[in-house]
Design a protein around this motif. Structure first.
Motif, mmCIF file in Angstrom:
data_model
loop_
_atom_site.group_PDB
_atom_site.id
_atom_site.type_symbol
_atom_site.label_atom_id
_atom_site.label_comp_id
_atom_site.label_asym_id
_atom_site.label_seq_id
_atom_site.Cartn_x
_atom_site.Cartn_y
_atom_site.Cartn_z
ATOM 1 N N PRO A 48 62.281 -7.645 -98.137
ATOM 2 C CA PRO A 48 61.421 -8.002 -99.274
ATOM 3 C C PRO A 48 60.110 -7.229 -99.313
ATOM 4 O O PRO A 48 59.605 -6.918 -100.398
ATOM 5 N N GLY A 76 59.064 -5.083 -102.447
ATOM 6 C CA GLY A 76 57.875 -5.471 -103.191
ATOM 7 C C GLY A 76 56.718 -4.508 -103.084
ATOM 8 O O GLY A 76 55.882 -4.437 -103.985
ATOM 9 N N THR A 111 54.907 -10.538 -101.658
ATOM 10 C CA THR A 111 55.910 -10.768 -100.623
ATOM 11 C C THR A 111 55.701 -12.111 -99.955
ATOM 12 O O THR A 111 56.652 -12.862 -99.714
ATOM 13 N N GLN A 150 56.882 -14.935 -102.138
ATOM 14 C CA GLN A 150 58.345 -15.012 -102.143
ATOM 15 C C GLN A 150 58.880 -15.699 -100.889
ATOM 16 O O GLN A 150 59.764 -16.556 -100.953
#
Length: 421
Positions: free
Chosen positions: A4, A8, A172, A175
């Motif tokens: 991720p 990102g 990030t 998330q």
């Protein structure tokens, strides 16, 4: 968080370089942000990445013992790459924490590279299968293009190009915190399923779809609210799930202490959520999450397109949730005059009535989680309710039952018993 972070924070060229390899497990990565002396306080990170324009490299360094990266999963012995958060220095200025892709081990020998010190941090309460590690740098050099430059850049001459918004790097973290919320409810769901199924046998006296996509386009209007909600939700779900799992474990009596019940493992793996990816004491400061959850619960139930039977049960559950937390925090409602003692007595009576209505439906409600026995991994929470045979079968698997008389009897106990103390 390795993949991720690259998705990102990395440019399309950087994603082409590392993402495919990571997804194919040609390289194994982790996310190294937390330091021994700095967790949630991101601005206080001590690891430095100083740009050298002569070689077009960043020099990573851990100047103090507290700058040691500490806790990242897989870091100690497993990963050969990491996204490392470090204070960016270029042209004599500090531009704050930035992410860097760093190779830690040789891809063929798996030996740690010169200038990199790696290790495992030792036993923990939970997450025992995780290889949580530490990491230190001694003037370790990486190419300029290893800085993830989707939002901010360092040019060849060392010029720093600022991002459109200083908080874009939080994407990030947001998330991952949302992912923790999901993990927490699933662990609590498993515990509730185990405890509810066992109680039926035992008798005795994306918050808003597409929100994160707007960050990809540089739209940061919703970021402050999204950050606040993800922080509060992470804190609340971690705490609620931990307390809820412990209630479920205690509700199972003595058998809840057995590892085979699955409940100690769920508790240990969930209570870790309270401190990782943001310590809850800090995240709770984000001023209104219980209200947000209650409001969302009510709106969702009221607008639900479902049968009258399903709607009725969910309305009862929603009402129970609201009354339970009012009762739990009744002092605050009384202090500010929102409720009277007479109101609270009425709500307590209604809570008992709701519990009586929901009790016959309890097993069906947890069955609706659709969690298979293999996922629950619990002698107490199996779908068929065959608790006691499973408990006995599991006990027979203990290594101590391989022999009738353990070796320790002859080595230690017998000499002690036969001696003349």
């Amino acid at each position: 968080m390795f993949i991720p972070a690259i998705v990102g924070q990395g440019t399309s060229e950087q994603q082409d370089k590392w993402l495919g390899r990571a997804e194919r497990a040609e390289i194994v990565g982790t996310y190294a942000q937390t330091e021994m002396g700095h967790g949630t306080f991101l601005r206080g990170l001590e690891t430095t990445a100083t740009y050298d324009p002569a070689s077009q490299e960043f020099v990573l360094h851990s100047p103090t013992i507290t700058a040691t990266k500490w806790w990242p999963g897989g870091l100690g012995k497993t990963c050969n790459y990491a996204v490392v958060m470090a204070q960016l220095y270029t042209q004599g200025q500090n531009y704050g924490p930035h992410p860097f892709v760093v190779q830690l081990r040789d891809e063929y020998t798996h030996r740690s590279l010169l200038g990199v010190m790696l290790g495992e941090i030792g036993p923990r309460l939970g997450l025992k299968a995780n290889d949580n590690g530490f990491l230190r740098f001694d003037h370790y050099r990486i190419p300029r293009m290893n800085m993830l430059m989707k939002h901010s850049q360092v040019l060849e001459d060392g010029t720093y190009v600022r991002p459109l918004h200083s908080k874009l790097s939080y994407g990030t973290m947001v998330q991952i915190r949302v992912g923790i919320v999901n993990d927490a409810w699933q662990n609590l769901g498993r515990a509730v399923t185990i405890a509810t199924r066992y109680s039926a046998v035992r008798h005795q006296s994306e918050m808003a779809p597409g929100v994160t996509a707007s960050l990809e386009k540089g739209n940061v209007e919703l970021l402050p609210e999204l950050h606040s909600l993800s922080s509060g939700l992470k804190a609340m779900s971690a705490e609620d799930a931990t307390l809820g799992i412990e209630i479920c474990r205690l509700a199972c009596g003595g058998h809840g202490y057995l590892a085979s019940s699955g409940l100690p493992r769920l508790y240990a793996n969930t209570t870790c959520c309270i401190t990782y990816e943001g310590e809850n004491t800090v995240l709770w400061l984000q001023a209104h999450i219980r209200y947000f959850i209650c409001k969302t619960f009510v709106e969702s139930v009221e607008s639900l397109d479902a049968s009258e039977g399903v709607r009725s049960v969910l309305q009862s559950l929603c009402r129970l949730y609201l009354i339970y937390y009012i009762n739990l925090k009744q002092g605050e409602f009384l202090r500010y005059g929102a409720l009277t003692s007479k109101n609270l007595a009425f709500l307590e009576k209604e809570m008992c009535e709701l519990l009586a209505v929901l009790r016959p439906r309890a097993v069906s409600l947890v069955d609706a989680f659709d969690m298979p026995d293999a996922l629950l991994n619990s002698t107490l929470g199996s779908w068929d309710g065959n608790v006691y045979q499973r408990l006995f079968d599991e006990a027979l698997k203990s290594p101590l039952n391989k022999t009738d008389v353990p070796d320790a009897y002859y080595k230690y106990l017998r000499p002690l018993m036969k001696s003349n103390l």
